[in-house]
Design a protein around this motif. Structure first.
Motif, PDB file in Angstrom:
ATOM      1  N   THR A 117      12.063 -10.192  29.380  1.00  0.00           N
ATOM      2  CA  THR A 117      12.257 -10.117  31.009  1.00  0.00           C
ATOM      3  C   THR A 117      11.168 -10.324  31.899  1.00  0.00           C
ATOM      4  N   GLY A 118      10.055  -9.986  31.383  1.00  0.00           N
ATOM      5  CA  GLY A 118       8.745 -10.076  32.373  1.00  0.00           C
ATOM      6  C   GLY A 118       8.820  -8.959  33.389  1.00  0.00           C
ATOM      7  N   SER A 119       8.958  -7.725  32.990  1.00  0.00           N
ATOM      8  CA  SER A 119       9.212  -6.932  34.155  1.00  0.00           C
ATOM      9  C   SER A 119       8.005  -6.348  34.527  1.00  0.00           C
ATOM     10  N   PHE A 120       7.194  -7.071  35.116  1.00  0.00           N
ATOM     11  CA  PHE A 120       5.707  -6.774  35.521  1.00  0.00           C
ATOM     12  C   PHE A 120       5.652  -6.031  36.863  1.00  0.00           C
ATOM     13  N   ASP A 121       4.556  -5.404  36.865  1.00  0.00           N
ATOM     14  CA  ASP A 121       4.138  -4.554  38.042  1.00  0.00           C
ATOM     15  C   ASP A 121       3.584  -5.547  39.126  1.00  0.00           C
ATOM     16  N   LEU A 122       4.148  -5.213  40.403  1.00  0.00           N
ATOM     17  CA  LEU A 122       3.409  -5.969  41.529  1.00  0.00           C
ATOM     18  C   LEU A 122       2.617  -5.291  42.427  1.00  0.00           C
ATOM     19  N   ILE A 123       1.540  -5.706  42.986  1.00  0.00           N
ATOM     20  CA  ILE A 123       0.801  -5.126  43.734  1.00  0.00           C
ATOM     21  C   ILE A 123       0.429  -5.933  44.937  1.00  0.00           C
ATOM     22  N   ALA A 124       0.551  -4.818  46.237  1.00  0.00           N
ATOM     23  CA  ALA A 124       0.306  -5.440  47.506  1.00  0.00           C
ATOM     24  C   ALA A 124      -0.868  -4.867  48.214  1.00  0.00           C
ATOM     25  N   LYS A 125      -1.607  -5.789  48.927  1.00  0.00           N
ATOM     26  CA  LYS A 125      -2.854  -5.057  49.554  1.00  0.00           C
ATOM     27  C   LYS A 125      -2.857  -5.707  51.156  1.00  0.00           C
ATOM     28  N   ASP A 126      -2.489  -4.846  51.610  1.00  0.00           N
ATOM     29  CA  ASP A 126      -2.568  -5.189  53.071  1.00  0.00           C
ATOM     30  C   ASP A 126      -1.751  -6.272  53.535  1.00  0.00           C
ATOM     31  N   VAL A 127      -0.494  -6.670  53.025  1.00  0.00           N
ATOM     32  CA  VAL A 127       0.274  -7.768  53.194  1.00  0.00           C
ATOM     33  C   VAL A 127       1.207  -7.199  54.550  1.00  0.00           C
ATOM     34  N   GLU A 128       1.060  -8.175  55.419  1.00  0.00           N
ATOM     35  CA  GLU A 128       1.979  -7.865  56.482  1.00  0.00           C
ATOM     36  C   GLU A 128       3.305  -8.700  56.578  1.00  0.00           C
ATOM     37  N   VAL A 129       4.321  -8.023  56.799  1.00  0.00           N
ATOM     38  CA  VAL A 129       5.752  -8.475  56.512  1.00  0.00           C
ATOM     39  C   VAL A 129       6.334  -8.621  58.004  1.00  0.00           C
ATOM     40  N   ASP A 130       6.954  -9.561  58.501  1.00  0.00           N
ATOM     41  CA  ASP A 130       7.470  -9.214  59.727  1.00  0.00           C
ATOM     42  C   ASP A 130       8.987  -8.588  59.604  1.00  0.00           C
ATOM     43  N   ARG A 131       9.144  -7.891  60.679  1.00  0.00           N
ATOM     44  CA  ARG A 131      10.382  -7.065  60.633  1.00  0.00           C
ATOM     45  C   ARG A 131      11.554  -7.840  60.348  1.00  0.00           C
ATOM     46  N   GLU A 132      11.609  -8.993  60.706  1.00  0.00           N
ATOM     47  CA  GLU A 132      12.910  -9.674  60.382  1.00  0.00           C
ATOM     48  C   GLU A 132      12.963  -9.885  58.760  1.00  0.00           C
ATOM     49  N   TRP A 133      12.111  -9.996  58.012  1.00  0.00           N
ATOM     50  CA  TRP A 133      11.986  -9.967  56.690  1.00  0.00           C
ATOM     51  C   TRP A 133      12.208  -8.559  55.885  1.00  0.00           C
ATOM     52  N   THR A 134      12.644  -7.640  56.499  1.00  0.00           N
ATOM     53  CA  THR A 134      13.030  -6.494  55.922  1.00  0.00           C
ATOM     54  C   THR A 134      14.481  -5.954  56.209  1.00  0.00           C
ATOM     55  N   PHE A 135      15.033  -5.174  55.403  1.00  0.00           N
ATOM     56  CA  PHE A 135      16.332  -4.691  55.696  1.00  0.00           C
ATOM     57  C   PHE A 135      16.527  -3.215  55.238  1.00  0.00           C
ATOM     58  N   ILE A 136      17.536  -2.481  55.640  1.00  0.00           N
ATOM     59  CA  ILE A 136      17.701  -1.149  55.419  1.00  0.00           C
ATOM     60  C   ILE A 136      18.563  -1.156  54.321  1.00  0.00           C
ATOM     61  N   ARG A 137      17.917  -0.338  53.112  1.00  0.00           N
ATOM     62  CA  ARG A 137      18.534  -0.172  51.800  1.00  0.00           C
ATOM     63  C   ARG A 137      19.705   0.874  52.126  1.00  0.00           C
ATOM     64  N   GLY A 138      20.856   0.491  51.788  1.00  0.00           N
ATOM     65  CA  GLY A 138      21.995   1.536  51.892  1.00  0.00           C
ATOM     66  C   GLY A 138      22.567   1.559  53.387  1.00  0.00           C
ATOM     67  N   GLY A 139      22.039   0.587  54.501  1.00  0.00           N
ATOM     68  CA  GLY A 139      22.334   0.597  55.668  1.00  0.00           C
ATOM     69  C   GLY A 139      23.893   0.050  55.996  1.00  0.00           C
ATOM     70  N   GLU A 140      24.247   0.216  57.135  1.00  0.00           N
ATOM     71  CA  GLU A 140      25.806  -0.359  57.458  1.00  0.00           C
ATOM     72  C   GLU A 140      25.597  -1.928  57.240  1.00  0.00           C
ATOM     73  N   PRO A 141      26.731  -2.373  56.737  1.00  0.00           N
ATOM     74  CA  PRO A 141      26.847  -3.952  56.513  1.00  0.00           C
ATOM     75  C   PRO A 141      26.982  -4.689  58.152  1.00  0.00           C
ATOM     76  N   VAL A 142      26.252  -5.653  57.866  1.00  0.00           N
ATOM     77  CA  VAL A 142      26.373  -6.518  59.191  1.00  0.00           C
ATOM     78  C   VAL A 142      27.453  -7.541  59.120  1.00  0.00           C
ATOM     79  N   ILE A 143      28.198  -7.753  57.998  1.00  0.00           N
ATOM     80  CA  ILE A 143      29.040  -8.537  57.619  1.00  0.00           C
ATOM     81  C   ILE A 143      30.500  -7.773  57.180  1.00  0.00           C
TER      82      ILE A 143
END
Length: 243
Positions: A117-143
């Motif tokens: 499965t290659g279930s490896f670890d991921l490391i981020a170092k000061d990676v900027e992510v635009d807000r539109e590329w995020t979502f609320i886990r368990g939030g109300e559906p938009v559809i």
């Protein structure tokens, strides 16, 4: 190494990219962003936990940390990592979508089973992510469609697209029970196979490792019994992301 279990798991992740994980994203991200995601044909991997730090920026979030068990990340076009929620999310965590090239993949998946499965670890170092590329886990559906009311975590239960909290608990219990029952079946087969099965090169040895790993998964662990029991008693589940 037995590949069947790993192949099935990896194939499931690929197949469910349009179902399980995109359900999360399409249900919870802004609708205009949903339209941009459609038709991209991306293979995805996700590792929400442990939730790691994210500093708000003008554009979104600056993300740093290390996440565990990113199955399929070596082949992924995009991955999802977990970051904290805020007042706008009612405390629920966010998922941040990142291209793998912006992360470090730590190839530390040295395990007794499900090695492929290659279930490896991921490391981020000061990676900027635009807000539109995020979502609320368990939030109300938009559809608001039946398909998107499907419980995103209960991916092992494919028979229902709309379920109640109690039905969801039954499904989670069933999945956890199946993982343990499968392990018991393999162990019984080994016990009936005589001395041949004790050798390392016997195929049953690889299967023993493969059946050990799934039952330790967070969504299939014994904690599911406590969480489901709490729901049946009218109480909140005892583990996060149970629904």
């Amino acid at each position: 190494m037995a590949q069947d279990g790993s192949d099935a798991f990896a194939e499931t992740l690929a197949e469910l990219a349009e179902r399980r994980q995109e359900f999360r994203e399409r249900r919870h991200v802004p609708r205009d962003f949903v339209d941009r995601l459609k038709g991209l044909g991306l293979y995805r991997a996700a590792t929400l936990f442990p939730i790691q730090q994210a500093t708000p920026t003008e554009r979104g979030f600056r993300v740093s940390g290390r996440w565990k068990f990113a199955s399929g990340c070596m082949a992924a076009d995009i991955v999802c990592v977990g970051i904290p929620g805020d007042d706008a999310t009612s405390g629920k965590p966010r998922g941040a979508l990142v291209r793998p090239g912006r992360l470090e993949i730590v190839q530390d998946w040295d395990v007794v089973g499900m090695q492929g499965t290659g279930s490896f670890d991921l490391i981020a170092k000061d990676v900027e992510v635009d807000r539109e590329w995020t979502f609320i886990r368990g939030g109300e559906p938009v559809i608001d469609e039946p398909l998107y009311r499907y419980p995103a975590i209960t991916y092992a239960a494919q028979s229902l697209s709309v379920v109640s909290a109690e039905q969801n608990a039954h499904l989670r219990l069933s999945a956890a029970y199946l993982a343990r029952t499968s392990s018991e079946v393999v162990h019984r087969i080994v016990s009936l196979s005589g001395t041949a099965a004790i050798y390392r090169d016997h195929p049953l040895q690889a299967l023993l490792g493969d059946v050990l790993v799934p039952q330790e998964h967070a969504f299939l662990s014994p904690a599911m019994y406590d969480a489901a029991g709490a729901v049946f008693m009218g109480l909140p589940p005892t583990v996060p992301s149970f629904r």
